[in-house]
Write a protein that holds these residues in place. Structure first.
Motif, PDB file in Angstrom:
ATOM      1  N   ALA A  81      -3.919  -3.820  -0.872  1.00 55.24           N
ATOM      2  CA  ALA A  81      -3.658  -2.711   0.044  1.00 55.24           C
ATOM      3  C   ALA A  81      -3.393  -3.177   1.465  1.00 55.24           C
ATOM      4  CB  ALA A  81      -4.830  -1.746   0.035  1.00 55.24           C
TER       5      ALA A  81
ATOM      6  N   VAL B  65     -10.621   3.163 -14.890  1.00 57.90           N
ATOM      7  CA  VAL B  65      -9.189   2.894 -14.806  1.00 57.90           C
ATOM      8  C   VAL B  65      -8.935   1.392 -14.825  1.00 57.90           C
ATOM      9  CG1 VAL B  65      -7.323   2.902 -13.126  1.00 57.90           C
ATOM     10  CG2 VAL B  65      -8.387   5.035 -13.799  1.00 57.90           C
TER      11      VAL B  65
ATOM     12  N   LEU C 232      -1.192   7.073 -15.312  1.00 57.42           N
ATOM     13  CA  LEU C 232      -1.124   8.478 -14.895  1.00 57.42           C
ATOM     14  C   LEU C 232      -1.106   9.413 -16.097  1.00 57.42           C
ATOM     15  CD1 LEU C 232       1.569   8.266 -12.079  1.00 57.42           C
ATOM     16  CD2 LEU C 232      -0.825   8.867 -11.771  1.00 57.42           C
TER      17      LEU C 232
ATOM     18  N   LEU D 293      -2.723   1.834 -12.166  1.00 59.77           N
ATOM     19  CA  LEU D 293      -3.538   2.749 -11.351  1.00 59.77           C
ATOM     20  C   LEU D 293      -4.634   1.985 -10.621  1.00 59.77           C
ATOM     21  CD1 LEU D 293      -4.212   6.034 -13.340  1.00 59.77           C
ATOM     22  CD2 LEU D 293      -2.828   5.710 -11.306  1.00 59.77           C
ATOM     23  N   ALA D 294      -5.185   0.987 -11.306  1.00 58.26           N
ATOM     24  CA  ALA D 294      -6.255   0.208 -10.689  1.00 58.26           C
ATOM     25  C   ALA D 294      -5.643  -0.755  -9.692  1.00 58.26           C
ATOM     26  CB  ALA D 294      -7.026  -0.553 -11.752  1.00 58.26           C
ATOM     27  N   ARG D 295      -6.205  -0.742  -8.490  1.00 61.65           N
ATOM     28  CA  ARG D 295      -5.680  -1.601  -7.429  1.00 61.65           C
ATOM     29  C   ARG D 295      -6.248  -3.008  -7.583  1.00 61.65           C
ATOM     30  NH1 ARG D 295      -7.203  -3.105  -2.156  1.00 61.65           N
ATOM     31  NH2 ARG D 295      -9.235  -2.173  -2.528  1.00 61.65           N
TER      32      ARG D 295
ATOM     33  N   ALA E 207      -6.181   5.031  -0.491  1.00 62.20           N
ATOM     34  CA  ALA E 207      -5.713   5.319   0.868  1.00 62.20           C
ATOM     35  C   ALA E 207      -6.822   5.047   1.879  1.00 62.20           C
ATOM     36  CB  ALA E 207      -5.262   6.771   0.955  1.00 62.20           C
TER      37      ALA E 207
ATOM     38  N   GLU F 103       4.536   9.756 -12.975  1.00 68.07           N
ATOM     39  CA  GLU F 103       4.719   8.661 -13.926  1.00 68.07           C
ATOM     40  C   GLU F 103       6.166   8.206 -14.006  1.00 68.07           C
ATOM     41  OE1 GLU F 103       2.422   7.410 -17.858  1.00 68.07           O
ATOM     42  OE2 GLU F 103       3.014   9.504 -17.776  1.00 68.07           O
TER      43      GLU F 103
ATOM     44  N   ARG G  21       3.668   5.830  -5.575  1.00 65.55           N
ATOM     45  CA  ARG G  21       3.711   5.810  -7.045  1.00 65.55           C
ATOM     46  C   ARG G  21       2.646   6.702  -7.679  1.00 65.55           C
ATOM     47  NH1 ARG G  21       6.970   1.955 -10.201  1.00 65.55           N
ATOM     48  NH2 ARG G  21       5.745   2.744 -11.942  1.00 65.55           N
ATOM     49  N   PHE G  22       1.608   7.003  -6.916  1.00 66.69           N
ATOM     50  CA  PHE G  22       0.612   7.951  -7.413  1.00 66.69           C
ATOM     51  C   PHE G  22       1.216   9.341  -7.635  1.00 66.69           C
ATOM     52  CE2 PHE G  22      -2.695   4.956  -6.088  1.00 66.69           C
ATOM     53  CZ  PHE G  22      -3.636   5.157  -7.086  1.00 66.69           C
TER      54      PHE G  22
ATOM     55  N   TYR H 209      -6.111   7.998  -5.688  1.00 66.56           N
ATOM     56  CA  TYR H 209      -5.219   7.921  -4.541  1.00 66.56           C
ATOM     57  C   TYR H 209      -6.033   7.880  -3.250  1.00 66.56           C
ATOM     58  CZ  TYR H 209      -2.337   9.786  -0.811  1.00 66.56           C
ATOM     59  OH  TYR H 209      -1.733   9.984   0.402  1.00 66.56           O
TER      60      TYR H 209
ATOM     61  N   ALA I  62       0.838  -1.211   0.000  1.00 70.90           N
ATOM     62  CA  ALA I  62       0.000   0.000   0.000  1.00 70.90           C
ATOM     63  C   ALA I  62       0.870   1.258   0.000  1.00 70.90           C
ATOM     64  CB  ALA I  62      -0.936   0.005   1.194  1.00 70.90           C
TER      65      ALA I  62
ATOM     66  N   ARG J 225      -0.829  14.929   1.139  1.00 72.99           N
ATOM     67  CA  ARG J 225      -1.511  13.728   0.643  1.00 72.99           C
ATOM     68  C   ARG J 225      -1.760  12.749   1.790  1.00 72.99           C
ATOM     69  NH1 ARG J 225      -1.266  11.502  -4.676  1.00 72.99           N
ATOM     70  NH2 ARG J 225      -0.724  13.071  -6.203  1.00 72.99           N
ATOM     71  N   ALA J 226      -0.735  12.577   2.613  1.00 69.58           N
ATOM     72  CA  ALA J 226      -0.863  11.637   3.733  1.00 69.58           C
ATOM     73  C   ALA J 226      -1.982  12.094   4.670  1.00 69.58           C
ATOM     74  CB  ALA J 226       0.455  11.540   4.484  1.00 69.58           C
TER      75      ALA J 226
ATOM     76  N   ARG K 192       2.419   1.812  -3.446  1.00 64.69           N
ATOM     77  CA  ARG K 192       1.420   2.249  -4.415  1.00 64.69           C
ATOM     78  C   ARG K 192       1.052   3.709  -4.196  1.00 64.69           C
ATOM     79  NH1 ARG K 192      -1.249  -0.363  -7.921  1.00 64.69           N
ATOM     80  NH2 ARG K 192      -3.038   1.004  -7.611  1.00 64.69           N
ATOM     81  N   LEU K 193       0.841   4.083  -2.947  1.00 66.38           N
ATOM     82  CA  LEU K 193       0.444   5.465  -2.674  1.00 66.38           C
ATOM     83  C   LEU K 193       1.549   6.432  -3.095  1.00 66.38           C
ATOM     84  CD1 LEU K 193      -1.523   4.990   0.662  1.00 66.38           C
ATOM     85  CD2 LEU K 193      -2.426   5.419  -1.619  1.00 66.38           C
TER      86      LEU K 193
ATOM     87  N   ALA L 288      -5.499  11.138   3.783  1.00 65.09           N
ATOM     88  CA  ALA L 288      -5.890   9.771   4.124  1.00 65.09           C
ATOM     89  C   ALA L 288      -5.999   9.586   5.632  1.00 65.09           C
ATOM     90  CB  ALA L 288      -4.874   8.786   3.544  1.00 65.09           C
TER      91      ALA L 288
END
Lengths: 197, 337
Positions: free
Chosen positions: A195, B114, B121, A188-190, B139, A91, A87-88, B135, A81, A106-107, A84-85, A110
């Protein structure tokens, strides 16, 4: 300190040095052997104390430990997880680098009470950068250099990283080749279940 | 300064990867690269807008490619013949035979899109918050999973703590805290249930003669016997000291209680060995049956069972007395002297 960070340190010790090492560190640091709850808060002193005990138990300087911890946070499959977060952020590695200043924000989106180092990226020539880290705890630069090293691998970028100590420590980043190797897959798709930290 | 902004079609594609440029007669002139990705098998430019798209909103707007110079319209589109991904955006008339430009976005359906189309991206405009949304969704899912795990652990800890709070540590039986909830549960059932108050006879002598360790051992053995002589659905409670309460699940009768009491007394009278000595005890029992009352109350049942217990003690111990006055003979059970 947020439980997520304490919990990460606990997982790092358990996965890297084994359950017994964790038991010893927990005992020395007067932490419950069950460790930390990721969603609770703990006193800062618990974290600093635990890191000191860990450094002593492994006879490793704190700087080195924190860098290893940073790498672990990205590279260990159990913490997919986190990777991945991160990598968002972009690119390629360069975009990721420029997104670092947004990282604490960003953190907080969440986990509102998660405090990460305040980061500032400065360009130092064409392919050189300085990452200045501001945190209440020492060693943020070492932690970040571990994270950057693992992220560079993840993107397949070739970078040289050095922590420069001084009045305001920073991480010196030299990006030699942004597309040096294949890098790891990132969709992008999980995928379901990816996670789980 | 020129008063018009002129963009090369490539620049439009970079700025708006989800755009559509329509000619004044409803043909598709150009498609943004991401929009084209959503229809991999179909070459969109050159096709008719109406063949490929379904204007969902506004329903009765007429041909969208006739929008006048500078006129705008909020639109919602879907691919014709699909029920999936709806795209929303703005159409603007370009005037002078240049057609209409429609800029689209996924809106909330971005998460599915997606996954379905394998977007990356780079497929999104730099200004598009789609990636931030992905994201956040991810999260949030991770944090939620962590919170759920915490809740589960707390739930298990609560059950364990509750179990512990209701347990007598010496014997492993339930303690007096369990009395109330179990009684309440039994009272809710229609079947008659039994309350048995058991007091060990000669326990004080065991303690005085052989010491407390022997006393504890005897209590543990007695607890085991009480549990063995009752069913899993019955509840054995140690009130404290050498006093026990048995709550016997229904349907219970006086005859069954008599049989249970007899077995318990017989087994408790078997000498219990401890460190080379034999400890001898017995039991006095008082019992009450809920069906003897019009409105059975927990306190009343316990009180009457207690009174019956004292009747047993007065009558010479090692016997059962019933709360309704039917005192049981001790014949054949033997008494200790």
């Amino acid at each position: 300190m947020h439980g997520l960070i304490n919990r990460s340190i606990q997982c790092f010790v358990q996965d890297t040095y084994g359950a017994q090492a964790w038991q010893q560190v927990a005992e020395a640091a007067e932490v419950s052997p069950d460790g930390f709850e990721a969603m609770l808060r703990y006193d800062d002193v618990v974290t600093t104390n635990m890191l000191e005990c860990l450094s002593e138990r492994l006879s490793k300087p704190l700087d080195v430990l924190l860098e290893d911890l940073g790498t672990y946070l990205v590279a260990n499959p159990r913490l997919e997880a986190t990777r991945r977060l991160l990598r968002f952020g972009g690119e390629d590695f360069l975009e990721f680098l420029h997104s670092l200043e947004d990282l604490p924000g960003r953190a907080r989106l969440a986990v509102p009470d998660l405090e990460l180092p305040e980061l500032e990226v400065r360009e130092d020539g064409a392919s050189c950068f300085r990452l200045v880290c501001n945190w209440r705890f020492p060693g943020a630069c070492n932690l970040m250099s571990g994270i950057l090293r693992a992220m560079a691998d993840d993107y397949g970028a070739l970078v040289v990283l050095d922590v420069e100590y001084g009045y305001r420590p920073y991480v010196r980043i030299e990006l030699l080749d942004g597309a040096y190797a294949e890098g790891r897959q990132f969709d992008l798709a999980r995928k379901t279940g990816a996670a789980n930290a | 300064m020129p008063d018009r902004l002129i963009l090369h079609p490539d620049a439009v594609a970079r700025l708006m990867p989800l755009h559509l440029w329509l000619t004044p007669d409803g043909m598709i002139r150009q498609v943004g690269p991401t929009l084209q990705k959503l229809r991999p098998g179909i070459e969109m430019p050159g096709g008719e807008f109406d063949d490929l798209f379904d204007l969902r909103r506004p329903r009765d707007a007429g041909p969208i490619w006739r929008l006048g110079d500078g006129a705008t319209m909020r639109v919602q589109l879907a691919f014709r013949g699909t029920s999936g991904t709806a795209l929303k955006g703005l159409a603007i008339g370009l005037g002078k035979g240049r057609g209409v430009l429609i800029n689209l976005s996924f809106g909330i359906s971005v998460v599915d899109a997606v996954a379905q189309f394998g977007l990356t991206l780079g497929d999104f405009a730099a200004t598009d918050l789609a990636v931030e949304m992905l994201y956040l969704v991810e999260a949030k899912t991770a944090v939620e999973a962590e919170t759920r795990r915490l809740t589960q652990r707390l739930q298990l800890a609560r059950i364990a703590a509750e179990e512990q709070a209701y347990t007598d540590t010496l014997t492993g039986l339930k303690n007096r805290r369990a009395l109330q909830p179990v009684m309440a549960r039994l009272l809710e059932q229609p079947a008659a249930f039994g309350v048995m108050h058991v007091d060990l006879d000669y326990f004080k002598e065991v303690n005085d003669t052989h010491g407390h360790a022997a006393g504890d051992h005897v209590l543990q053995q007695a607890a085991q016997i009480l549990q063995q002589e009752t069913r899993a659905s019955d509840t054995v409670i140690r009130l404290g000291g050498d006093e026990f309460v048995l709550l016997l699940d229904g349907p219970m009768t006086m005859a069954r209680m008599r049989a249970i009491a007899q077995r318990i007394i017989e087994r408790l009278q078997e000498p219990i060995p401890f460190e080379g000595n034999l400890c001898r005890i017995s039991a006095s029992i008082g019992a009450a049956l809920s069906s003897d009352y019009d409105h059975p109350e927990p306190e009343q049942l316990l009180h009457d069972a207690d009174m019956a217990l004292y009747a047993s003690k007065r009558a010479g111990r090692a016997r059962l007395s019933m709360a309704n006055g039917q005192e049981q003979a001790t014949a054949g059970w033997g008494t200790l002297g």
